[in-house]
Write an enzyme that holds these catalytic residues in place. Structure first.
Site, PDB file in Angstrom:
ATOM      1  N   LYS A 198       0.835  -1.204   0.000  1.00  0.00           N
ATOM      2  CA  LYS A 198       0.000   0.000   0.000  1.00  0.00           C
ATOM      3  C   LYS A 198       0.875   1.262   0.000  1.00  0.00           C
ATOM      4  O   LYS A 198       2.096   1.170   0.017  1.00  0.00           O
ATOM      5  CB  LYS A 198      -0.964  -0.038   1.188  1.00  0.00           C
TER       6      LYS A 198
HETATM    7  C1  PLP Z   1      -5.241  -4.325   1.326  1.00  0.00           C
HETATM    8  C2  PLP Z   1      -6.710  -4.238   1.341  1.00  0.00           C
HETATM    9  C3  PLP Z   1      -7.481  -4.589   2.453  1.00  0.00           C
HETATM   10  C4  PLP Z   1      -6.900  -5.255   3.670  1.00  0.00           C
HETATM   11  O1  PLP Z   1      -5.842  -4.600   4.244  1.00  0.00           O
HETATM   12  P1  PLP Z   1      -4.794  -5.433   5.159  1.00  0.00           P
HETATM   13  O2  PLP Z   1      -4.010  -4.339   5.804  1.00  0.00           O
HETATM   14  O3  PLP Z   1      -3.991  -6.280   4.244  1.00  0.00           O
HETATM   15  O4  PLP Z   1      -5.586  -6.218   6.124  1.00  0.00           O
HETATM   16  C5  PLP Z   1      -8.845  -4.385   2.407  1.00  0.00           C
HETATM   17  N1  PLP Z   1      -9.440  -3.883   1.313  1.00  0.00           N
HETATM   18  C6  PLP Z   1      -8.739  -3.562   0.214  1.00  0.00           C
HETATM   19  C7  PLP Z   1      -9.455  -2.990  -0.966  1.00  0.00           C
HETATM   20  C8  PLP Z   1      -7.353  -3.746   0.182  1.00  0.00           C
HETATM   21  O5  PLP Z   1      -6.679  -3.460  -0.931  1.00  0.00           O
END
Ligand code: PLP
Length: 433
Positions: A198
Protein backbone atom coordinates in the site's frame (compact mmCIF):
# COMPACT_ATOMS: atom_id res chain seq x y z
CA UNK A 1 6.79 -17.51 -39.96
CA UNK A 2 7.39 -18.07 -36.26
CA UNK A 3 5.88 -14.82 -35.13
CA UNK A 4 6.12 -15.57 -31.40
CA UNK A 5 9.67 -16.74 -31.45
CA UNK A 6 11.11 -13.62 -29.81
CA UNK A 7 8.85 -13.89 -26.74
CA UNK A 8 10.74 -14.89 -23.58
CA UNK A 9 7.94 -17.41 -23.05
CA UNK A 10 9.22 -19.19 -26.17
CA UNK A 11 12.88 -18.93 -25.28
CA UNK A 12 13.54 -15.40 -26.56
CA UNK A 13 15.46 -12.69 -24.75
CA UNK A 14 13.33 -11.22 -21.92
CA UNK A 15 12.89 -7.44 -21.71
CA UNK A 16 14.19 -7.59 -18.13
CA UNK A 17 16.57 -10.08 -16.54
CA UNK A 18 15.10 -9.60 -13.06
CA UNK A 19 11.40 -9.25 -12.42
CA UNK A 20 10.00 -5.80 -11.74
CA UNK A 21 7.40 -6.21 -8.97
CA UNK A 22 3.91 -4.76 -9.41
CA UNK A 23 4.31 -2.83 -6.18
CA UNK A 24 6.73 -2.58 -3.30
CA UNK A 25 7.49 -0.44 -0.25
CA UNK A 26 10.29 2.11 0.17
CA UNK A 27 12.27 2.24 3.42
CA UNK A 28 15.01 4.82 4.10
CA UNK A 29 17.42 5.55 6.97
CA UNK A 30 14.91 7.96 8.53
CA UNK A 31 12.37 5.13 8.80
CA UNK A 32 14.96 2.87 10.41
CA UNK A 33 16.05 5.58 12.88
CA UNK A 34 12.45 6.18 13.92
CA UNK A 35 11.92 2.50 14.74
CA UNK A 36 15.25 2.19 16.55
CA UNK A 37 14.31 5.28 18.58
CA UNK A 38 11.21 3.47 19.83
CA UNK A 39 13.25 0.37 20.72
CA UNK A 40 15.41 2.58 22.94
CA UNK A 41 12.50 4.51 24.43
CA UNK A 42 10.88 1.95 26.74
CA UNK A 43 7.37 2.24 25.22
CA UNK A 44 6.88 -0.53 22.69
CA UNK A 45 3.10 -0.41 22.51
CA UNK A 46 0.12 1.81 23.58
CA UNK A 47 2.67 4.60 24.02
CA UNK A 48 3.15 8.16 22.74
CA UNK A 49 4.03 7.16 19.15
CA UNK A 50 0.52 5.79 18.69
CA UNK A 51 -1.11 9.09 19.62
CA UNK A 52 1.41 11.07 17.59
CA UNK A 53 0.73 8.96 14.50
CA UNK A 54 -3.04 9.16 14.88
CA UNK A 55 -2.93 12.96 15.19
CA UNK A 56 -0.61 13.33 12.19
CA UNK A 57 -2.75 11.00 10.09
CA UNK A 58 -6.02 12.74 11.06
CA UNK A 59 -4.53 16.10 10.04
CA UNK A 60 -3.24 14.68 6.77
CA UNK A 61 -6.67 13.44 5.68
CA UNK A 62 -8.52 16.30 7.42
CA UNK A 63 -10.60 13.95 9.55
CA UNK A 64 -11.53 14.82 13.13
CA UNK A 65 -10.51 11.39 14.49
CA UNK A 66 -8.08 8.63 13.46
CA UNK A 67 -7.56 5.30 15.23
CA UNK A 68 -4.72 2.96 14.35
CA UNK A 69 -5.42 -0.77 14.14
CA UNK A 70 -3.35 -3.85 13.37
CA UNK A 71 -4.41 -4.12 9.70
CA UNK A 72 -6.81 -2.75 7.12
CA UNK A 73 -8.89 -5.87 7.69
CA UNK A 74 -9.06 -5.15 11.43
CA UNK A 75 -10.11 -1.61 10.48
CA UNK A 76 -12.96 -2.93 8.33
CA UNK A 77 -14.00 -5.25 11.15
CA UNK A 78 -13.92 -2.29 13.59
CA UNK A 79 -16.05 -0.22 11.18
CA UNK A 80 -18.63 -3.02 10.96
CA UNK A 81 -18.64 -3.19 14.76
CA UNK A 82 -18.99 0.61 15.06
CA UNK A 83 -22.07 0.40 12.81
CA UNK A 84 -23.43 -2.43 14.96
CA UNK A 85 -23.65 -4.89 12.09
CA UNK A 86 -24.92 -8.25 13.33
CA UNK A 87 -26.78 -11.39 12.29
CA UNK A 88 -29.60 -10.69 9.84
CA UNK A 89 -28.06 -7.42 8.64
CA UNK A 90 -27.05 -6.95 5.03
CA UNK A 91 -24.12 -4.84 3.93
CA UNK A 92 -23.72 -3.91 0.28
CA UNK A 93 -20.16 -4.30 -1.02
CA UNK A 94 -18.77 -4.15 -4.55
CA UNK A 95 -17.98 -7.48 -6.24
CA UNK A 96 -14.60 -6.25 -7.45
CA UNK A 97 -12.51 -5.87 -4.30
CA UNK A 98 -10.12 -7.67 -2.00
CA UNK A 99 -12.03 -10.35 -0.07
CA UNK A 100 -11.41 -8.60 3.28
CA UNK A 101 -14.10 -6.01 2.42
CA UNK A 102 -16.75 -8.74 2.48
CA UNK A 103 -15.09 -10.94 5.11
CA UNK A 104 -15.38 -8.12 7.68
CA UNK A 105 -19.18 -8.24 7.32
CA UNK A 106 -19.13 -12.00 7.93
CA UNK A 107 -16.92 -11.59 11.05
CA UNK A 108 -19.82 -9.67 12.60
CA UNK A 109 -22.37 -12.29 11.56
CA UNK A 110 -23.78 -10.03 8.83
CA UNK A 111 -24.39 -10.90 5.18
CA UNK A 112 -22.43 -9.22 2.40
CA UNK A 113 -24.55 -8.41 -0.65
CA UNK A 114 -22.48 -8.05 -3.81
CA UNK A 115 -23.33 -5.13 -6.05
CA UNK A 116 -21.87 -4.60 -9.50
CA UNK A 117 -19.36 -1.93 -10.50
CA UNK A 118 -19.49 0.82 -13.08
CA UNK A 119 -17.90 -0.46 -16.32
CA UNK A 120 -16.03 2.82 -16.87
CA UNK A 121 -14.41 3.21 -13.46
CA UNK A 122 -14.80 -0.26 -11.87
CA UNK A 123 -16.11 1.55 -8.77
CA UNK A 124 -19.27 0.54 -6.88
CA UNK A 125 -22.20 1.68 -9.03
CA UNK A 126 -24.78 3.64 -6.97
CA UNK A 127 -27.58 2.36 -9.26
CA UNK A 128 -26.55 -1.22 -8.48
CA UNK A 129 -26.51 -0.39 -4.78
CA UNK A 130 -30.05 0.92 -5.09
CA UNK A 131 -31.30 -2.22 -6.80
CA UNK A 132 -29.82 -4.40 -4.03
CA UNK A 133 -31.45 -2.53 -1.13
CA UNK A 134 -33.78 -4.57 1.08
CA UNK A 135 -35.42 -4.00 4.46
CA UNK A 136 -32.40 -5.74 6.00
CA UNK A 137 -29.77 -3.46 4.41
CA UNK A 138 -27.83 -1.72 7.16
CA UNK A 139 -24.73 -0.30 5.49
CA UNK A 140 -22.84 0.30 2.24
CA UNK A 141 -19.09 -0.14 1.79
CA UNK A 142 -17.53 1.72 -1.13
CA UNK A 143 -14.10 0.57 -2.32
CA UNK A 144 -11.73 3.14 -3.83
CA UNK A 145 -10.51 0.69 -6.44
CA UNK A 146 -6.96 1.34 -7.68
CA UNK A 147 -6.81 4.62 -5.72
CA UNK A 148 -9.81 6.47 -7.07
CA UNK A 149 -12.46 7.56 -4.53
CA UNK A 150 -16.02 6.39 -5.14
CA UNK A 151 -18.81 8.90 -5.66
CA UNK A 152 -19.40 9.28 -1.92
CA UNK A 153 -21.89 12.11 -2.32
CA UNK A 154 -24.15 9.82 -4.39
CA UNK A 155 -23.63 6.96 -1.93
CA UNK A 156 -24.23 9.26 1.05
CA UNK A 157 -27.52 10.48 -0.47
CA UNK A 158 -28.63 6.88 -0.82
CA UNK A 159 -27.46 6.02 2.70
CA UNK A 160 -29.23 9.06 4.20
CA UNK A 161 -32.49 8.27 2.42
CA UNK A 162 -32.48 4.74 3.82
CA UNK A 163 -30.83 5.45 7.19
CA UNK A 164 -27.77 3.33 6.37
CA UNK A 165 -24.15 3.47 7.49
CA UNK A 166 -21.53 4.31 4.87
CA UNK A 167 -17.94 3.09 4.99
CA UNK A 168 -15.12 3.93 2.60
CA UNK A 169 -12.71 1.05 2.09
CA UNK A 170 -9.89 3.48 1.32
CA UNK A 171 -7.13 0.87 1.45
CA UNK A 172 -6.04 2.00 -2.07
CA UNK A 173 -6.72 5.71 -1.88
CA UNK A 174 -4.68 7.39 0.83
CA UNK A 175 -3.79 10.82 -0.60
CA UNK A 176 -6.58 10.89 -3.20
CA UNK A 177 -9.09 13.73 -3.33
CA UNK A 178 -12.54 14.37 -4.68
CA UNK A 179 -13.29 18.00 -5.56
CA UNK A 180 -10.34 18.97 -3.39
CA UNK A 181 -11.49 17.05 -0.31
CA UNK A 182 -9.12 14.30 0.88
CA UNK A 183 -10.17 10.67 1.18
CA UNK A 184 -10.62 10.05 4.90
CA UNK A 185 -12.97 13.00 5.19
CA UNK A 186 -15.42 11.92 2.45
CA UNK A 187 -17.29 9.31 4.48
CA UNK A 188 -18.32 8.95 8.15
CA UNK A 189 -15.96 6.00 8.41
CA UNK A 190 -12.89 5.41 6.21
CA UNK A 191 -10.50 2.48 6.44
CA UNK A 192 -6.86 2.47 5.34
CA UNK A 193 -4.24 -0.28 5.11
CA UNK A 194 -0.50 -0.03 5.74
CA UNK A 195 0.47 -3.40 4.30
CA UNK A 196 3.81 -3.11 2.40
CA UNK A 197 2.18 -2.94 -1.06
CA UNK A 198 0.00 0.00 0.00
CA UNK A 199 0.98 3.66 -0.25
CA UNK A 200 2.66 3.82 3.18
CA UNK A 201 3.60 0.90 5.38
CA UNK A 202 3.99 -0.03 9.03
CA UNK A 203 4.77 -3.68 8.17
CA UNK A 204 1.18 -4.58 8.88
CA UNK A 205 -1.28 -1.95 10.00
CA UNK A 206 -4.41 0.03 9.36
CA UNK A 207 -6.24 3.22 10.27
CA UNK A 208 -9.90 4.10 10.67
CA UNK A 209 -10.88 7.76 10.37
CA UNK A 210 -14.23 9.15 11.38
CA UNK A 211 -16.04 12.43 11.86
CA UNK A 212 -17.90 10.99 14.83
CA UNK A 213 -16.36 11.05 18.32
CA UNK A 214 -18.64 8.27 19.59
CA UNK A 215 -17.58 5.98 16.75
CA UNK A 216 -13.91 6.78 17.38
CA UNK A 217 -14.45 5.78 20.98
CA UNK A 218 -16.16 2.52 20.01
CA UNK A 219 -13.19 1.70 17.79
CA UNK A 220 -10.73 2.48 20.60
CA UNK A 221 -12.53 -0.02 22.82
CA UNK A 222 -12.93 -2.60 20.07
CA UNK A 223 -9.22 -2.72 19.25
CA UNK A 224 -8.34 -3.27 22.90
CA UNK A 225 -10.56 -6.16 24.11
CA UNK A 226 -13.41 -3.76 24.90
CA UNK A 227 -11.39 -2.53 27.90
CA UNK A 228 -12.56 0.74 29.40
CA UNK A 229 -8.96 1.90 29.94
CA UNK A 230 -5.76 1.08 28.12
CA UNK A 231 -2.42 0.18 29.66
CA UNK A 232 -1.08 3.75 29.52
CA UNK A 233 -4.15 5.30 31.13
CA UNK A 234 -4.03 2.80 33.98
CA UNK A 235 -0.32 3.43 34.38
CA UNK A 236 -0.84 7.19 34.53
CA UNK A 237 -3.63 6.82 37.04
CA UNK A 238 -1.72 4.16 39.02
CA UNK A 239 -4.87 2.07 38.91
CA UNK A 240 -5.54 -1.60 38.24
CA UNK A 241 -9.23 -1.23 37.53
CA UNK A 242 -10.87 -1.69 34.14
CA UNK A 243 -14.15 -3.04 32.81
CA UNK A 244 -15.11 -5.05 29.73
CA UNK A 245 -18.19 -3.24 28.43
CA UNK A 246 -18.46 -5.14 25.16
CA UNK A 247 -16.48 -7.80 23.35
CA UNK A 248 -13.36 -6.52 21.64
CA UNK A 249 -10.18 -7.90 20.11
CA UNK A 250 -6.49 -7.23 20.28
CA UNK A 251 -6.23 -5.13 17.12
CA UNK A 252 -3.67 -2.64 18.45
CA UNK A 253 -0.82 -1.19 16.42
CA UNK A 254 2.49 -0.99 18.33
CA UNK A 255 4.64 2.12 18.87
CA UNK A 256 7.29 0.55 16.64
CA UNK A 257 4.77 0.38 13.81
CA UNK A 258 3.30 3.82 14.49
CA UNK A 259 6.75 5.43 14.48
CA UNK A 260 7.44 3.81 11.10
CA UNK A 261 4.06 4.91 9.80
CA UNK A 262 4.62 8.54 10.91
CA UNK A 263 7.99 8.55 9.19
CA UNK A 264 6.44 7.09 6.02
CA UNK A 265 3.59 9.58 6.03
CA UNK A 266 6.07 12.47 5.72
CA UNK A 267 7.18 11.06 2.36
CA UNK A 268 3.72 10.32 1.05
CA UNK A 269 3.19 13.64 -0.82
CA UNK A 270 6.32 13.10 -2.93
CA UNK A 271 5.49 9.41 -3.44
CA UNK A 272 2.04 10.38 -4.68
CA UNK A 273 3.65 12.77 -7.16
CA UNK A 274 5.84 9.93 -8.41
CA UNK A 275 2.91 7.55 -8.73
CA UNK A 276 0.98 10.16 -10.69
CA UNK A 277 3.88 10.81 -13.01
CA UNK A 278 4.34 7.07 -13.67
CA UNK A 279 0.61 6.79 -14.44
CA UNK A 280 0.89 9.73 -16.82
CA UNK A 281 3.79 8.08 -18.64
CA UNK A 282 1.73 4.90 -19.02
CA UNK A 283 -1.30 6.93 -20.13
CA UNK A 284 0.57 8.60 -22.94
CA UNK A 285 2.37 5.42 -24.04
CA UNK A 286 -0.87 3.44 -24.17
CA UNK A 287 -3.08 6.21 -25.56
CA UNK A 288 -3.12 4.92 -29.14
CA UNK A 289 -2.93 1.21 -28.34
CA UNK A 290 -5.92 -0.57 -29.83
CA UNK A 291 -5.60 -3.67 -27.63
CA UNK A 292 -5.82 -1.86 -24.31
CA UNK A 293 -8.58 0.21 -22.70
CA UNK A 294 -7.70 2.33 -19.68
CA UNK A 295 -9.92 2.47 -16.60
CA UNK A 296 -11.51 5.93 -16.47
CA UNK A 297 -11.11 8.51 -13.74
CA UNK A 298 -14.19 10.44 -12.60
CA UNK A 299 -14.23 14.20 -13.13
CA UNK A 300 -12.93 16.12 -10.11
CA UNK A 301 -10.87 13.22 -8.76
CA UNK A 302 -7.21 13.48 -7.86
CA UNK A 303 -6.15 9.82 -8.12
CA UNK A 304 -3.81 8.13 -5.61
CA UNK A 305 -2.60 5.66 -8.30
CA UNK A 306 -2.18 2.71 -5.96
CA UNK A 307 -2.67 0.42 -8.97
CA UNK A 308 -2.36 1.04 -12.69
CA UNK A 309 -5.05 -1.19 -14.19
CA UNK A 310 -5.55 -1.78 -17.91
CA UNK A 311 -8.28 -3.78 -19.64
CA UNK A 312 -7.38 -5.98 -22.58
CA UNK A 313 -9.49 -5.88 -25.75
CA UNK A 314 -9.79 -9.66 -25.93
CA UNK A 315 -11.70 -9.39 -29.23
CA UNK A 316 -8.49 -8.08 -30.78
CA UNK A 317 -6.24 -10.73 -29.25
CA UNK A 318 -5.79 -14.39 -30.08
CA UNK A 319 -5.22 -15.45 -26.46
CA UNK A 320 -6.81 -14.83 -23.09
CA UNK A 321 -5.59 -12.74 -20.18
CA UNK A 322 -3.90 -15.73 -18.53
CA UNK A 323 -1.62 -16.12 -21.56
CA UNK A 324 -0.79 -12.38 -21.68
CA UNK A 325 -0.08 -12.53 -17.94
CA UNK A 326 2.26 -15.50 -18.35
CA UNK A 327 4.06 -13.96 -21.32
CA UNK A 328 4.62 -10.69 -19.41
CA UNK A 329 5.90 -12.56 -16.35
CA UNK A 330 8.42 -14.29 -18.61
CA UNK A 331 9.51 -10.88 -19.91
CA UNK A 332 10.36 -9.93 -16.30
CA UNK A 333 7.27 -7.80 -15.70
CA UNK A 334 5.50 -8.57 -12.42
CA UNK A 335 1.94 -7.96 -13.54
CA UNK A 336 -0.95 -8.87 -11.26
CA UNK A 337 -4.74 -9.17 -11.32
CA UNK A 338 -6.97 -7.18 -8.93
CA UNK A 339 -9.30 -8.98 -8.21
CA UNK A 340 -11.12 -12.28 -8.56
CA UNK A 341 -14.71 -11.06 -7.96
CA UNK A 342 -15.41 -11.92 -4.34
CA UNK A 343 -18.71 -13.69 -5.01
CA UNK A 344 -16.86 -16.25 -7.18
CA UNK A 345 -14.67 -17.49 -4.32
CA UNK A 346 -15.56 -21.01 -3.13
CA UNK A 347 -16.27 -19.77 0.41
CA UNK A 348 -18.95 -17.33 -0.77
CA UNK A 349 -20.37 -19.77 -3.31
CA UNK A 350 -20.77 -22.31 -0.51
CA UNK A 351 -22.01 -20.03 2.25
CA UNK A 352 -24.12 -17.54 0.29
CA UNK A 353 -24.84 -19.53 -2.86
CA UNK A 354 -23.34 -16.83 -5.10
CA UNK A 355 -21.90 -17.59 -8.53
CA UNK A 356 -21.35 -16.37 -12.07
CA UNK A 357 -23.93 -14.06 -13.52
CA UNK A 358 -24.52 -12.19 -10.25
CA UNK A 359 -22.33 -9.18 -11.17
CA UNK A 360 -21.69 -9.36 -14.93
CA UNK A 361 -19.72 -6.12 -15.20
CA UNK A 362 -17.23 -7.21 -12.55
CA UNK A 363 -17.04 -10.71 -14.05
CA UNK A 364 -16.32 -9.40 -17.55
CA UNK A 365 -13.77 -6.93 -16.20
CA UNK A 366 -12.08 -9.74 -14.31
CA UNK A 367 -11.36 -11.57 -17.58
CA UNK A 368 -9.70 -8.45 -19.02
CA UNK A 369 -7.84 -6.67 -16.22
CA UNK A 370 -4.13 -6.52 -15.65
CA UNK A 371 -2.31 -4.41 -13.06
CA UNK A 372 0.97 -3.00 -14.40
CA UNK A 373 3.84 -2.29 -11.98
CA UNK A 374 3.61 1.04 -10.17
CA UNK A 375 5.51 2.13 -7.05
CA UNK A 376 7.41 5.30 -6.12
CA UNK A 377 10.93 3.94 -6.69
CA UNK A 378 10.15 3.01 -10.32
CA UNK A 379 12.25 4.89 -12.85
CA UNK A 380 11.18 6.11 -16.29
CA UNK A 381 13.33 3.33 -17.65
CA UNK A 382 11.34 0.76 -15.65
CA UNK A 383 8.10 2.19 -17.02
CA UNK A 384 9.51 2.00 -20.54
CA UNK A 385 10.46 -1.66 -19.97
CA UNK A 386 6.87 -2.42 -18.99
CA UNK A 387 5.52 -0.66 -22.07
CA UNK A 388 8.06 -2.36 -24.32
CA UNK A 389 7.22 -5.79 -22.90
CA UNK A 390 3.48 -5.12 -23.13
CA UNK A 391 3.74 -4.09 -26.79
CA UNK A 392 6.02 -7.02 -27.55
CA UNK A 393 3.46 -9.44 -26.08
CA UNK A 394 0.41 -7.71 -27.59
CA UNK A 395 2.06 -7.66 -30.99
CA UNK A 396 2.79 -11.36 -30.77
CA UNK A 397 -0.83 -12.17 -29.98
CA UNK A 398 -2.62 -9.48 -31.94
CA UNK A 399 -5.41 -10.58 -34.29
CA UNK A 400 -4.74 -7.69 -36.61
CA UNK A 401 -1.53 -7.89 -38.59
CA UNK A 402 1.17 -6.01 -36.82
CA UNK A 403 3.39 -3.60 -38.65
CA UNK A 404 7.06 -4.27 -38.98
CA UNK A 405 8.93 -4.04 -35.73
CA UNK A 406 12.24 -3.52 -37.50
CA UNK A 407 15.17 -1.89 -35.85
CA UNK A 408 13.36 0.18 -33.24
CA UNK A 409 12.15 -2.91 -31.42
CA UNK A 410 14.08 -4.53 -28.61
CA UNK A 411 16.50 -3.02 -26.21
CA UNK A 412 20.09 -2.52 -27.28
CA UNK A 413 21.86 -4.50 -24.54
CA UNK A 414 25.27 -3.38 -25.73
CA UNK A 415 24.46 0.22 -24.95
CA UNK A 416 22.26 0.53 -21.87
CA UNK A 417 22.15 4.31 -22.08
CA UNK A 418 20.15 3.92 -25.26
CA UNK A 419 16.84 2.32 -24.37
CA UNK A 420 16.16 0.80 -27.77
CA UNK A 421 18.41 -0.20 -30.60
CA UNK A 422 18.16 2.09 -33.55
CA UNK A 423 16.90 4.73 -31.15
CA UNK A 424 18.53 8.09 -30.88
CA UNK A 425 17.97 8.35 -27.15
CA UNK A 426 14.41 9.51 -27.38
CA UNK A 427 11.91 6.94 -26.09
CA UNK A 428 10.22 5.17 -28.91
CA UNK A 429 7.57 2.51 -28.65
CA UNK A 430 6.18 0.31 -31.29
CA UNK A 431 2.47 0.19 -30.74
CA UNK A 432 0.39 -2.78 -31.68
CA UNK A 433 -2.18 -1.96 -34.34
C1 PLP B 1 -5.24 -4.33 1.33
C2 PLP B 1 -6.71 -4.24 1.34
C3 PLP B 1 -7.48 -4.59 2.45
C4 PLP B 1 -6.90 -5.25 3.67
O1 PLP B 1 -5.84 -4.60 4.24
P1 PLP B 1 -4.79 -5.43 5.16
O2 PLP B 1 -4.01 -4.34 5.80
O3 PLP B 1 -3.99 -6.28 4.24
O4 PLP B 1 -5.59 -6.22 6.12
C5 PLP B 1 -8.85 -4.38 2.41
N1 PLP B 1 -9.44 -3.88 1.31
C6 PLP B 1 -8.74 -3.56 0.21
C7 PLP B 1 -9.46 -2.99 -0.97
C8 PLP B 1 -7.35 -3.75 0.18
O5 PLP B 1 -6.68 -3.46 -0.93
Amino acid sequence: MKRNSNLALHGGEPVRQTTLPYGTHSIDEGDIESVVGVLRSGWLTTGPKVTEFEQTFAEFVRAPHARSVSSGTAGLHAAMHALEIGPGDEVIVPALTFAATANAVVYQGGTPVFADVDPRTLLLDPLQVESNLTSRTKAIVGVDYAGQPCDYSALQNLADRQGLGLVADACHSLGARDLGRPVGSLSHLSVFSMHPVKSITSGEGGVVTTSDAAMANRISLFRNHGLSKDHRQRNEEASWFYEIRELGYNYRLSDLQCALATSQLRKLPSWLEQRRSIAKRYDSALAGCGQVVPVQTRAGVLHARHLYVIRLRLDRLKVDRAQIFKALQHEGIGVNVHYVPVHLHPFYRRVLGTGSGLCPVAETAYEEILSLPIFPAMTDRDVDDVVQALFKVLNAYSRTRFHQLSKSFGRDRSNPSRPFSGDTGKTQWVQPL
